[in-house]
Design a protein around this motif. Structure first.
Motif, PDB file in Angstrom:
ATOM      1  N   ARG A  49       2.194  14.703 -11.153  1.00 17.52           N
ATOM      2  CA  ARG A  49       2.314  13.468 -10.365  1.00 17.52           C
ATOM      3  C   ARG A  49       0.905  13.129  -9.880  1.00 17.52           C
ATOM      4  NH1 ARG A  49       7.069  16.002 -10.289  1.00 17.52           N
ATOM      5  NH2 ARG A  49       8.959  14.772  -9.939  1.00 17.52           N
ATOM      6  N   PHE A  50       0.370  12.039 -10.375  1.00 12.91           N
ATOM      7  CA  PHE A  50      -1.001  11.673 -10.023  1.00 12.91           C
ATOM      8  C   PHE A  50      -1.008  10.896  -8.710  1.00 12.91           C
ATOM      9  CE2 PHE A  50      -1.050  12.089 -14.648  1.00 12.91           C
ATOM     10  CZ  PHE A  50      -2.172  12.883 -14.838  1.00 12.91           C
TER      11      PHE A  50
ATOM     12  N   LEU B 267       9.764  11.122 -12.912  1.00 14.93           N
ATOM     13  CA  LEU B 267       8.757  11.268 -11.854  1.00 14.93           C
ATOM     14  C   LEU B 267       8.947  10.256 -10.723  1.00 14.93           C
ATOM     15  CD1 LEU B 267       5.521  12.078 -13.868  1.00 14.93           C
ATOM     16  CD2 LEU B 267       7.303  13.584 -12.998  1.00 14.93           C
TER      17      LEU B 267
ATOM     18  N   ARG C  87     -10.997   0.116  -2.128  1.00 16.23           N
ATOM     19  CA  ARG C  87     -11.495  -0.735  -3.215  1.00 16.23           C
ATOM     20  C   ARG C  87     -10.589  -1.949  -3.393  1.00 16.23           C
ATOM     21  NH1 ARG C  87     -11.952   1.287  -9.474  1.00 16.23           N
ATOM     22  NH2 ARG C  87     -11.640  -0.838 -10.197  1.00 16.23           N
ATOM     23  N   ILE C  88      -9.271  -1.706  -3.339  1.00 15.34           N
ATOM     24  CA  ILE C  88      -8.321  -2.815  -3.478  1.00 15.34           C
ATOM     25  C   ILE C  88      -8.435  -3.767  -2.298  1.00 15.34           C
ATOM     26  CG2 ILE C  88      -5.852  -3.366  -3.403  1.00 15.34           C
ATOM     27  CD1 ILE C  88      -5.447  -0.814  -5.125  1.00 15.34           C
TER      28      ILE C  88
ATOM     29  N   GLU D 255      -7.410   3.253 -12.479  1.00 14.67           N
ATOM     30  CA  GLU D 255      -7.865   2.579 -11.248  1.00 14.67           C
ATOM     31  C   GLU D 255      -8.041   1.078 -11.474  1.00 14.67           C
ATOM     32  OE1 GLU D 255     -11.136   4.156  -9.028  1.00 14.67           O
ATOM     33  OE2 GLU D 255     -10.536   6.222  -9.467  1.00 14.67           O
ATOM     34  N   ASP D 256      -8.667   0.729 -12.596  1.00 12.57           N
ATOM     35  CA  ASP D 256      -8.858  -0.689 -12.906  1.00 12.57           C
ATOM     36  C   ASP D 256      -7.520  -1.416 -13.008  1.00 12.57           C
ATOM     37  OD1 ASP D 256     -11.531  -0.353 -12.879  1.00 12.57           O
ATOM     38  OD2 ASP D 256     -11.843  -0.520 -15.040  1.00 12.57           O
TER      39      ASP D 256
ATOM     40  N   LEU E  94       1.145   2.741  -3.397  1.00  5.73           N
ATOM     41  CA  LEU E  94      -0.083   2.958  -4.159  1.00  5.73           C
ATOM     42  C   LEU E  94      -0.017   4.203  -5.044  1.00  5.73           C
ATOM     43  CD1 LEU E  94      -2.888   1.796  -4.676  1.00  5.73           C
ATOM     44  CD2 LEU E  94      -3.755   3.167  -2.790  1.00  5.73           C
ATOM     45  N   ASP E  95       0.552   5.274  -4.501  1.00  9.84           N
ATOM     46  CA  ASP E  95       0.662   6.497  -5.316  1.00  9.84           C
ATOM     47  C   ASP E  95       1.554   6.273  -6.528  1.00  9.84           C
ATOM     48  OD1 ASP E  95      -1.058   8.173  -4.045  1.00  9.84           O
ATOM     49  OD2 ASP E  95       0.444   9.113  -2.774  1.00  9.84           O
TER      50      ASP E  95
ATOM     51  N   VAL F   5      -4.650  -0.607 -11.673  1.00 17.38           N
ATOM     52  CA  VAL F   5      -3.974  -0.714 -10.372  1.00 17.38           C
ATOM     53  C   VAL F   5      -4.636  -1.804  -9.520  1.00 17.38           C
ATOM     54  CG1 VAL F   5      -3.498   0.482  -8.203  1.00 17.38           C
ATOM     55  CG2 VAL F   5      -3.073   1.636 -10.375  1.00 17.38           C
ATOM     56  N   GLN F   6      -5.967  -1.833  -9.536  1.00 20.13           N
ATOM     57  CA  GLN F   6      -6.639  -2.888  -8.759  1.00 20.13           C
ATOM     58  C   GLN F   6      -6.255  -4.272  -9.283  1.00 20.13           C
ATOM     59  OE1 GLN F   6     -10.846  -2.542  -8.065  1.00 20.13           O
ATOM     60  NE2 GLN F   6     -11.073  -4.739  -7.757  1.00 20.13           N
TER      61      GLN F   6
ATOM     62  N   LEU G  10      -9.336   4.350  -3.540  1.00 18.29           N
ATOM     63  CA  LEU G  10      -8.723   3.219  -4.257  1.00 18.29           C
ATOM     64  C   LEU G  10      -8.167   2.160  -3.295  1.00 18.29           C
ATOM     65  CD1 LEU G  10      -8.084   1.976  -6.966  1.00 18.29           C
ATOM     66  CD2 LEU G  10      -5.973   3.290  -7.053  1.00 18.29           C
TER      67      LEU G  10
ATOM     68  N   TYR H  68      -2.781  -5.078  -8.087  1.00 21.98           N
ATOM     69  CA  TYR H  68      -2.666  -5.459  -6.670  1.00 21.98           C
ATOM     70  C   TYR H  68      -3.184  -6.880  -6.438  1.00 21.98           C
ATOM     71  CZ  TYR H  68      -0.680  -1.295  -4.612  1.00 21.98           C
ATOM     72  OH  TYR H  68       0.207  -0.323  -4.256  1.00 21.98           O
TER      73      TYR H  68
ATOM     74  N   ARG I 217      -1.688   5.825 -14.436  1.00 20.07           N
ATOM     75  CA  ARG I 217      -2.423   6.980 -14.959  1.00 20.07           C
ATOM     76  C   ARG I 217      -1.738   7.536 -16.206  1.00 20.07           C
ATOM     77  NH1 ARG I 217      -4.378  10.579 -16.886  1.00 20.07           N
ATOM     78  NH2 ARG I 217      -6.005  12.014 -16.236  1.00 20.07           N
ATOM     79  N   TRP I 218      -0.397   7.526 -16.194  1.00 19.33           N
ATOM     80  CA  TRP I 218       0.331   8.013 -17.365  1.00 19.33           C
ATOM     81  C   TRP I 218       0.209   7.043 -18.536  1.00 19.33           C
ATOM     82  CZ3 TRP I 218       1.686  12.553 -18.932  1.00 19.33           C
ATOM     83  CH2 TRP I 218       1.968  13.568 -17.998  1.00 19.33           C
TER      84      TRP I 218
ATOM     85  N   ALA J  21      -3.011   8.559  -5.996  1.00 16.32           N
ATOM     86  CA  ALA J  21      -4.140   7.623  -6.027  1.00 16.32           C
ATOM     87  C   ALA J  21      -5.336   8.255  -5.329  1.00 16.32           C
ATOM     88  CB  ALA J  21      -3.749   6.323  -5.330  1.00 16.32           C
TER      89      ALA J  21
ATOM     90  N   TYR K  24      -0.263   4.174  -9.007  1.00  9.58           N
ATOM     91  CA  TYR K  24      -1.314   4.922  -9.684  1.00  9.58           C
ATOM     92  C   TYR K  24      -0.724   5.912 -10.684  1.00  9.58           C
ATOM     93  CZ  TYR K  24      -5.546   7.504 -10.586  1.00  9.58           C
ATOM     94  OH  TYR K  24      -6.614   8.086 -11.212  1.00  9.58           O
ATOM     95  N   ASN K  25       0.350   6.565 -10.301  1.00  6.53           N
ATOM     96  CA  ASN K  25       0.957   7.543 -11.213  1.00  6.53           C
ATOM     97  C   ASN K  25       1.395   6.880 -12.517  1.00  6.53           C
ATOM     98  OD1 ASN K  25       2.021  10.305 -11.748  1.00  6.53           O
ATOM     99  ND2 ASN K  25       3.977   9.216 -11.788  1.00  6.53           N
TER     100      ASN K  25
ATOM    101  N   LEU L 112       0.799  -1.228   0.000  1.00  9.06           N
ATOM    102  CA  LEU L 112       0.000   0.000   0.000  1.00  9.06           C
ATOM    103  C   LEU L 112       0.835   1.282   0.000  1.00  9.06           C
ATOM    104  CD1 LEU L 112      -3.144  -0.873   2.124  1.00  9.06           C
ATOM    105  CD2 LEU L 112      -3.009  -0.403  -0.322  1.00  9.06           C
ATOM    106  N   PRO L 113       1.993   1.311   0.661  1.00  6.69           N
ATOM    107  CA  PRO L 113       2.798   2.540   0.565  1.00  6.69           C
ATOM    108  C   PRO L 113       3.212   2.875  -0.867  1.00  6.69           C
ATOM    109  CG  PRO L 113       3.537   1.215   2.412  1.00  6.69           C
ATOM    110  CD  PRO L 113       2.554   0.370   1.652  1.00  6.69           C
TER     111      PRO L 113
END
Lengths: 186, 255
Positions: B56-57, A140, B66-67, A36-37, A18-19, A39-40, B63, A43, A26-27, B59, A22-23, A15-16
């Motif tokens: 920088r996106f 990034l 949800r996970i 989101e889909d 997660l950002d 990343v889920q 989320l 995981y 997302r890119w 989460a 997601y980044n 979980l740490p």
């Protein structure tokens, strides 16, 4: 280990990141919903393969799976966005030499200094995924080339050439856009 | 190294990823070549431009929940797996036998309700811990109840009551969408000194009077109550008596 403690251990490790996950997603996916889909999905996959994680760089392992899920998602829903790897590397190796765009004179530099964040974001989003991902991971996520190689499953030499190529494409895009704006505005 | 070699290598040079021998050769060339110095400088500027400008996106707050819910579901159907999941498979046969016996007794509804409640308690704790761990407590950051409340509309099938409780010592810091009991729920986030309090708001009736309204799990204190057709769960690492005060503040009639 019980199911529950295995889940908790996985969550504590994963979980740490997660950002970061997601980044990257997302890119690559370029919208919130698909990111989101992906990343889920990543995981869940990571949790299923958690037993095969040999220790070492967990972030790189996690991002490798995130990237994989993104490419699977693209292949499923937007196959046209995926250029074959052969095409990409031919593009990176031949076609145009790297030298012309990296060689800059002062007026061009002044031009590039006017590039704003919106333009930078737009141009990165327009890069083909194999170039976009190495640039995002480097700039990034501050990944070392070795990590990028692990995440994108390519040799370090390919990381070098793709990154150089990504920067060149970016630079050329900026020049083109800023010159066009000048032409329209003046 | 000639100019072409330097141009090819300058991207890796700026990233500090060339080996020592190549760095030495490249820098020898730079000393005598103003064009290449400009080229390298430019690479550096380009890199800075991307680092400063590219988004920088982060989460979204929901989320992690949800996970977590997906992970719980992946371990087995969360609606039928009992709380103690350890070694449940070998016990399945025995359990079904026991269940059959229970089914024949009048205690069925009580056991089922208690189980449901207990599972919900654990999910509330998990969601809270997940939000803390992933450092994503908040989707909408605001101390203004008139900003937070409308944010939930359209995202949930209930309109959660949102009140800032600063005067009682519990300032509202924001809210997020979370997943508890297989559905999206509202989570309001309050602070008390350095402590974070999550207030989960679920629609409907979550088995009143079966599980204790006040309990603690994994070092977190929990309070549960019902109001206006909704079920409220407060969870925090606050001292239990402070969480009691929080519950009183939430339940106090608005002036």
């Amino acid at each position: 280990m019980t199911d529950d403690s295995r889940t908790r251990r996985f969550e504590r490790l994963a979980l740490p990141h997660l950002d970061a996950a997601y980044n990257l997603a997302r890119w690559l996916m370029r919208n919130d919903h698909d990111a989101e889909d992906a990343v889920q999905d990543a995981y869940l996959r990571a949790f299923n393969y958690f037993g095969s994680f040999q220790g070492g760089n967990f972030r790189a392992w996690m991002l490798m799976i995130v990237r994989r899920c993104c490419y699977d998602g693209l292949a499923r829903n937007r196959p046209t966005e995926l250029v074959s790897v052969e095409d990409i590397d031919a593009l990176a190796a031949g076609a145009e030499p790297l030298s012309d765009a990296s060689r800059v004179d002062d007026p061009e530099r002044a031009l590039l200094r006017r590039a704003d964040a919106a333009l930078v974001n737009e141009l990165i989003a327009e890069l083909p995924p194999p170039f976009r991902e190495v640039l995002v991971l480097r700039e990034l996520h501050d990944c070392a080339y070795r990590e990028i190689a692990e995440i994108a499953a390519i040799p370090v030499g390919t990381v070098m050439s793709r990154l150089a190529r990504a920067r060149k494409l970016l630079q050329r895009g900026m020049k083109r856009r800023l010159k066009k704006d000048d032409g329209n505005g003046l | 190294m000639d100019c072409n070699d330097v141009t090819r290598a300058s991207s890796s040079y700026v990233d500090g990823e060339l080996d020592a021998a190549a760095v030495a050769a490249l820098e020898r060339h730079l000393e005598g070549c103003a064009d290449c110095r400009l080229g390298v400088e430019h690479q550096r500027e380009l890199s800075q431009l991307v680092r400063r400008g590219a988004q920088r996106f982060a989460a979204p707050g929901h989320l992690a929940g949800r996970i977590g819910a997906a992970l719980d579901a992946a371990k087995g159907d969360a609606r039928v797996v009992p709380l103690r999941r350890a070694a449940w498979r070998p016990l399945a046969l025995a359990a079904s036998f026991v269940l059959a016996m229970i089914l024949s007794s009048g205690a069925t509804w009580l056991v089922a309700a208690y189980d449901r409640q207990d599972r919900l308690t654990q999910e509330v704790v998990s969601s809270h811990v997940r939000a803390l761990l992933s450092n994503r407590m908040i989707d909408i950051a605001s101390s203004d109840q008139h900003t937070v409340k409308p944010w939930f509309s359209g995202k949930l099938d209930l309109a959660p009551p949102v009140r800032d409780l600063t005067t009682a010592g519990f300032p509202l810091v924001g809210g997020r969408l979370d997943y508890v009991g297989q559905r999206p729920v509202a989570a309001l986030v309050y602070r008390h000194n350095q402590h974070v309090i999550d207030l989960f708001i679920l629609p409907g009736d979550a088995a009143p009077g079966v599980a204790p309204p006040a309990t603690s799990r994994q070092g977190y204190a929990l309070r549960r109550w019902r109001d206006g057709g909704m079920t409220f769960w407060a969870i925090s690492d606050l001292a239990p008596e402070d969480l009691d005060k929080f519950e009183l503040a939430v339940r106090a009639p608005a002036n």
